[in-house]
Design a protein around this motif. Structure first.
Motif, PDB file in Angstrom:
ATOM      1  N   PRO A 118      -7.785  -5.176  -0.759  1.00  0.00           N
ATOM      2  CA  PRO A 118      -7.398  -4.383  -1.936  1.00  0.00           C
ATOM      3  C   PRO A 118      -8.039  -4.934  -3.200  1.00  0.00           C
ATOM      4  CG  PRO A 118      -5.611  -5.828  -1.269  1.00  0.00           C
ATOM      5  CD  PRO A 118      -6.665  -5.947  -0.208  1.00  0.00           C
ATOM      6  N   GLY A 119      -8.090  -4.109  -4.220  1.00  0.00           N
ATOM      7  CA  GLY A 119      -8.582  -4.564  -5.507  1.00  0.00           C
ATOM      8  C   GLY A 119      -7.716  -5.662  -6.075  1.00  0.00           C
ATOM      9  N   LYS A 120      -8.266  -6.449  -6.982  1.00  0.00           N
ATOM     10  CA  LYS A 120      -7.547  -7.597  -7.522  1.00  0.00           C
ATOM     11  C   LYS A 120      -6.240  -7.209  -8.203  1.00  0.00           C
ATOM     12  CE  LYS A 120     -11.688 -10.438  -8.283  1.00  0.00           C
ATOM     13  NZ  LYS A 120     -12.521 -11.154  -9.298  1.00  0.00           N
ATOM     14  N   LYS A 121      -6.193  -6.009  -8.741  1.00  0.00           N
ATOM     15  CA  LYS A 121      -4.989  -5.596  -9.466  1.00  0.00           C
ATOM     16  C   LYS A 121      -4.080  -4.683  -8.645  1.00  0.00           C
ATOM     17  CE  LYS A 121      -7.054  -6.199 -14.004  1.00  0.00           C
ATOM     18  NZ  LYS A 121      -7.216  -5.644 -15.375  1.00  0.00           N
ATOM     19  N   ASP A 122      -4.367  -4.565  -7.361  1.00  0.00           N
ATOM     20  CA  ASP A 122      -3.530  -3.753  -6.486  1.00  0.00           C
ATOM     21  C   ASP A 122      -2.397  -4.620  -5.965  1.00  0.00           C
ATOM     22  OD1 ASP A 122      -2.352  -2.084  -4.656  1.00  0.00           O
ATOM     23  OD2 ASP A 122      -4.247  -1.369  -3.803  1.00  0.00           O
ATOM     24  N   LYS A 123      -1.247  -4.560  -6.646  1.00  0.00           N
ATOM     25  CA  LYS A 123      -0.124  -5.429  -6.324  1.00  0.00           C
ATOM     26  C   LYS A 123       0.692  -4.931  -5.138  1.00  0.00           C
ATOM     27  CE  LYS A 123      -1.219  -8.030  -9.766  1.00  0.00           C
ATOM     28  NZ  LYS A 123      -1.942  -9.290  -9.504  1.00  0.00           N
ATOM     29  N   ARG A 124       0.358  -3.766  -4.610  1.00  0.00           N
ATOM     30  CA  ARG A 124       1.104  -3.251  -3.452  1.00  0.00           C
ATOM     31  C   ARG A 124       0.992  -4.199  -2.271  1.00  0.00           C
ATOM     32  NH1 ARG A 124      -1.717   2.346  -2.492  1.00  0.00           N
ATOM     33  NH2 ARG A 124      -3.489   0.946  -2.815  1.00  0.00           N
ATOM     34  N   PHE A 125      -0.169  -4.843  -2.158  1.00  0.00           N
ATOM     35  CA  PHE A 125      -0.430  -5.696  -1.006  1.00  0.00           C
ATOM     36  C   PHE A 125      -0.559  -7.158  -1.426  1.00  0.00           C
ATOM     37  CE2 PHE A 125      -2.505  -1.513  -0.185  1.00  0.00           C
ATOM     38  CZ  PHE A 125      -1.626  -1.065   0.795  1.00  0.00           C
ATOM     39  N   ALA A 126       0.178  -7.558  -2.460  1.00  0.00           N
ATOM     40  CA  ALA A 126       0.075  -8.927  -2.977  1.00  0.00           C
ATOM     41  C   ALA A 126       0.804  -9.933  -2.101  1.00  0.00           C
ATOM     42  CB  ALA A 126       0.617  -8.976  -4.406  1.00  0.00           C
ATOM     43  N   ASP A 127       1.816  -9.499  -1.362  1.00  0.00           N
ATOM     44  CA  ASP A 127       2.548 -10.441  -0.524  1.00  0.00           C
ATOM     45  C   ASP A 127       1.606 -11.059   0.506  1.00  0.00           C
ATOM     46  OD1 ASP A 127       4.339 -11.161   1.966  1.00  0.00           O
ATOM     47  OD2 ASP A 127       5.719 -10.976   0.278  1.00  0.00           O
ATOM     48  N   PRO A 128       1.688 -12.380   0.721  1.00  0.00           N
ATOM     49  CA  PRO A 128       0.771 -13.041   1.668  1.00  0.00           C
ATOM     50  C   PRO A 128       0.810 -12.464   3.076  1.00  0.00           C
ATOM     51  CG  PRO A 128       1.953 -14.667   0.336  1.00  0.00           C
ATOM     52  CD  PRO A 128       2.578 -13.348   0.036  1.00  0.00           C
ATOM     53  N   ALA A 129       1.918 -11.833   3.463  1.00  0.00           N
ATOM     54  CA  ALA A 129       2.020 -11.294   4.819  1.00  0.00           C
ATOM     55  C   ALA A 129       0.982 -10.218   5.080  1.00  0.00           C
ATOM     56  CB  ALA A 129       3.430 -10.743   5.056  1.00  0.00           C
ATOM     57  N   TRP A 130       0.560  -9.490   4.030  1.00  0.00           N
ATOM     58  CA  TRP A 130      -0.420  -8.422   4.231  1.00  0.00           C
ATOM     59  C   TRP A 130      -1.776  -8.973   4.682  1.00  0.00           C
ATOM     60  CZ3 TRP A 130       1.104  -3.716   4.848  1.00  0.00           C
ATOM     61  CH2 TRP A 130       2.228  -3.230   4.177  1.00  0.00           C
ATOM     62  N   SER A 131      -2.092 -10.178   4.275  1.00  0.00           N
ATOM     63  CA  SER A 131      -3.357 -10.773   4.716  1.00  0.00           C
ATOM     64  C   SER A 131      -3.169 -11.761   5.858  1.00  0.00           C
ATOM     65  CB  SER A 131      -4.040 -11.480   3.533  1.00  0.00           C
ATOM     66  OG  SER A 131      -3.183 -12.460   2.970  1.00  0.00           O
ATOM     67  N   GLY A 132      -1.974 -12.355   5.950  1.00  0.00           N
ATOM     68  CA  GLY A 132      -1.750 -13.366   6.977  1.00  0.00           C
ATOM     69  C   GLY A 132      -1.290 -12.824   8.312  1.00  0.00           C
TER      70      GLY A 132
END
Length: 604
Positions: A118-132
């Protein structure tokens, strides 16, 4: 390096278009959060004025869309959908290429090799679980890949700007709605809240969902209904109502300095919201700052119209401004006033000034300010992307009811930026079962007002015909309107990330009005560019010595000034407000009818 996937391809020049958003900070339905560098509807950060222009949707479009209903946000007009499909059908090679690219990306996602992020300012996927978490990462990447393909296909269709505008608006709402972050069993924030609270968050979220859906506007609450109290926390600047008509109340604020400027300032708020956007919490109140700067300040507070007031049109509100001028003269003994207007209030004021010029009374005005106001509607929003039957249906609906419901307007404003104003609160309120944070601008925004049917019609007719740019095409109180005849000095402000009134459209007022103009480009969006008190270290504004025809030329010449534009305006209006006089202690020839904030502000 991870590849951002939320940014759509560039648009054809001159379109305002929409796309996936990436900002998540709460913002009012009419602007962006204070101090935020919010992303426009295009999904790109609002790093410059060009991006802000892309974000614009237009007050005119809001007025049409509010009357037509919510389905317009999810279903494109039949003709637009047909032309979109027909255009792609003529490009089978392009469609095959895009489909192949998507298929290959989906393969990389399935194999865990995709670099989509996601873009740097896309806070929808800010939780680490989305990438981890491998499953959540794949769900996120699937959404990003599909969204990117949708924007690419829209760009490939090469629609005319009207259909392009429509299809992007619909696609934005659909894509944002389908994000995996909106699904309770998928969003890690929802799961964590349920575990931490033993399931109470889910129960509370359901309660909030039922409550919000039971009454208009049927969108997630952005602020608790008891978060603030008008007259105590908001609209608290001391003063009194000194004049009242069926259309408005006039508030005179109590001076706080020993001397004041001779010429009073009369503030004309928008007709679409209540006046206290200019008198929010203490320390964030425009009116309070002006009073503390030694300015005599009067404020118009519009009545909330209902079906009895269906025939209140532009002439009604124009006459109200003239009545307010007369009342201010009686209160101060001064025959002249300076004005500051906001958004739709500025449209009415400009027409009244043209009326005064035509009738030989313009000398009653020493200066005029237009904040986030559009007078030239050419490509100012999406109204010209709407067919005549859209406009006719919208005005007919409000005519039958007698007004355009404020709740409908609030709903439309929310859907203009669905990630910020719908899905952000969907996750917070329903998936996590948490109350929304208290925010004075959002409380003001939820305190809705109605728009009389005649004024709704008149605003749309001005926008569709762009009549204020054509001398004599519009009238005010029977007088042809020629804005070039308005020769008083004007102070024009705009927000660099304004998605309602794009700054370039506001700038064009400098070429319409006949007097000397000072143009200020403030940070943030429609409302946050206004609510910009001194002391915010992130605040800046841009200003240049002259106002050439081309806004980009102005921008190249402009210098950036740190801080709020409020003191700059006080200096500017002070130079046009005469000398210093002892602060008045009473209402002059008028009488105090009620303490501020008056009675009309409480009308529901």
């Amino acid at each position: 390096m991870a590849q951002p996937a939320t940014d759509p391809p560039g648009r054809k020049a001159g379109t305002s278009g929409t796309g996936p958003e990436s900002a998540s900070r709460p913002e009012s339905a009419s602007g962006s959060a204070p101090g935020s560098d919010s992303a426009p509807a295009s999904g790109r950060p609002a790093d410059g004025p060009e991006d802000a222009a892309d974000a614009a949707l237009g007050l005119d479009m809001v007025l049409v869309d509010a009357a037509r209903g919510p389905l317009r946000r999810l279903v494109p007009p039949a003709g637009t959908a047909l032309r979109f499909g027909r255009s792609l059908a003529r490009q089978p090679g392009t469609v095959a290429r895009r489909t192949g690219e998507l298929a290959r990306e989906l393969g990389r996602i399935a194999a865990g090799r995709s670099e989509l992020a996601p873009g740097k300012k896309d806070k929808r996927f800010a939780d680490p679980a989305w990438s981890g978490n491998p499953l959540l990462r794949r769900a996120m990447q699937l959404h990003l890949a599909t969204a990117r393909t949708a924007w690419e296909l829209i760009e490939d269709a090469h629609l005319d700007w009207q259909d392009d505008e429509r299809i992007r608006f619909t696609a934005t709402n659909l894509v944002d709605a389908l994000a995996p972050s909106n699904i309770p069993v998928v969003n890690p924030l929802s799961l964590k809240a349920a575990i931490d609270t033993g399931g109470r968050s889910a129960v509370e979220g359901v309660k909030r969902l039922v409550r919000d859906l039971s009454t208009p506007p049927r969108v997630p609450s952005m602020v608790e209904p008891d978060a603030f109290t008008v007259g105590e926390d908001l609209a608290a600047t001391p003063g009194a109502v000194v004049f009242r008509t069926p259309v408005f109340e006039l508030i005179r604020y109590t001076p706080t300095t020993e001397t004041v400027r001779e010429v009073p300032l009369l503030m004309v708020p928008p007709t679409i919201n209540k006046y206290y956007i200019a008198d929010l919490a203490p320390g964030r109140s425009i009116a309070e700052h002006y009073v503390n700067s030694g300015q005599q300040v009067f404020m118009m507070s519009w009545r909330n119209p209902d079906e009895r007031h269906a025939e209140w049109g532009l002439d009604t509100y124009g006459q109200a401004i003239l009545d307010a001028m007369d009342a201010v003269e009686r209160a101060t003994g001064t025959p002249r006033v300076a004005f500051q207007s906001f958004c739709s209030g500025g449209i009415i004021l400009a027409m009244v000034l043209a009326h005064l010029a035509a009738t030989g009374r313009q000398d009653r005005v020493t200066a005029a300010s237009f904040a986030v106001t559009v007078l030239d509607w050419s490509r100012a929003g999406t109204i010209t992307a709407l067919m005549d039957d859209d406009v006719e249906a919208a005005t007919e609906k409000s005519r039958k009811k007698g007004y355009l419901d404020g709740a409908q307007l609030a709903e439309v404003f929310a859907w203009l930026r669905p990630n910020d104003l719908i899905w952000n609160y969907w996750v917070n309120n329903y998936l996590q079962g948490k109350p929304p944070p208290n925010f004075d601008i959002l409380y003001w925004n939820s305190d809705t007002v109605r728009l009389s049917a005649a004024l709704h019609r008149d605003f749309i007719e001005i926008a569709v015909g762009n009549t204020l740019t054509q001398p004599g095409k519009a009238t005010m109180l029977g007088t042809p309107v020629d804005l070039s005849a308005v020769t008083v000095d004007s102070y024009i402000t705009a927000g660099i990330a304004d998605h309602i009134c794009p700054w370039q459209a506001c700038y064009r007022s400098t070429q319409l009005l006949g007097g000397d103009t000072r143009f200020i480009l403030s940070t943030n969006g429609h409302i946050a560019s206004l609510v910009n008190p001194p002391g915010n270290p992130k605040s800046t504004f841009q200003v240049a010595e002259d106002t050439p025809p081309d806004p980009q030329e102005w921008l190249r010449k402009a210098e950036t000034v740190r801080g709020s534009w409020w003191p700059d305006f006080m200096t500017w209006v002070g130079e046009r407000s005469g000398g210093q006089i002892p602060a008045p202690t009473g209402p002059g020839d008028l009488e105090e009818l009620a303490e501020a904030p008056g009675t009309y502000v409480f009308d529901k």
